[in-house]
Design a protein around this motif. Sequence first.
Motif, PDB file in Angstrom:
ATOM      1  N   GLN A  35     -19.383  38.758  32.758  1.00 25.17           N
ATOM      2  CA  GLN A  35     -18.854  38.518  33.964  1.00 25.17           C
ATOM      3  C   GLN A  35     -19.279  37.123  34.229  1.00 25.17           C
ATOM      4  O   GLN A  35     -20.541  37.023  34.015  1.00 25.17           O
ATOM      5  N   LYS A  36     -18.734  36.078  34.730  1.00 25.95           N
ATOM      6  CA  LYS A  36     -19.165  34.943  35.191  1.00 25.95           C
ATOM      7  C   LYS A  36     -19.642  34.919  36.605  1.00 25.95           C
ATOM      8  O   LYS A  36     -18.775  35.415  37.481  1.00 25.95           O
ATOM      9  N   SER A  37     -20.725  34.342  36.835  1.00 24.77           N
ATOM     10  CA  SER A  37     -21.239  34.193  38.162  1.00 24.77           C
ATOM     11  C   SER A  37     -21.880  33.024  38.382  1.00 24.77           C
ATOM     12  O   SER A  37     -23.023  32.911  37.943  1.00 24.77           O
ATOM     13  N   LYS A  40     -24.123  31.593  35.908  1.00 26.56           N
ATOM     14  CA  LYS A  40     -25.019  32.748  35.054  1.00 26.56           C
ATOM     15  C   LYS A  40     -23.633  33.333  34.230  1.00 26.56           C
ATOM     16  O   LYS A  40     -22.666  33.396  34.818  1.00 26.56           O
TER      17      LYS A  40
END
Length: 97
Positions: A35-37, A40
């Motif tokens: 997952q992209k955050s 990060k």
Amino acid sequence: MSNQTSKPNLDIVHNQAAKRFETSIDGQTGYISYQKSADKLVYDHTIVPQQLGGQGVGSALVKHALDYAREQNKKVVPQCSFVASYINKHPEYQDLI
């Protein structure tokens, strides 16, 4: 003359639509999803079918994913225990956490 201990020469593909790095061997697909955050990449699942176990597939996928994070200047959140243990065993990736 085949060497049983050699690691498979994996063709790892970045499936951006599915947010995962995947490789297929003999019709079986192993992958590491993310997952992209913000800045990060959260690596949340490493899935290797039982038939592909013990061949270094999971480690190759994690290494590929970590190298990708480094190329993209992203930090890594190892939500998956397999990714966390790989980083623990490979100090050269500690700076990504």
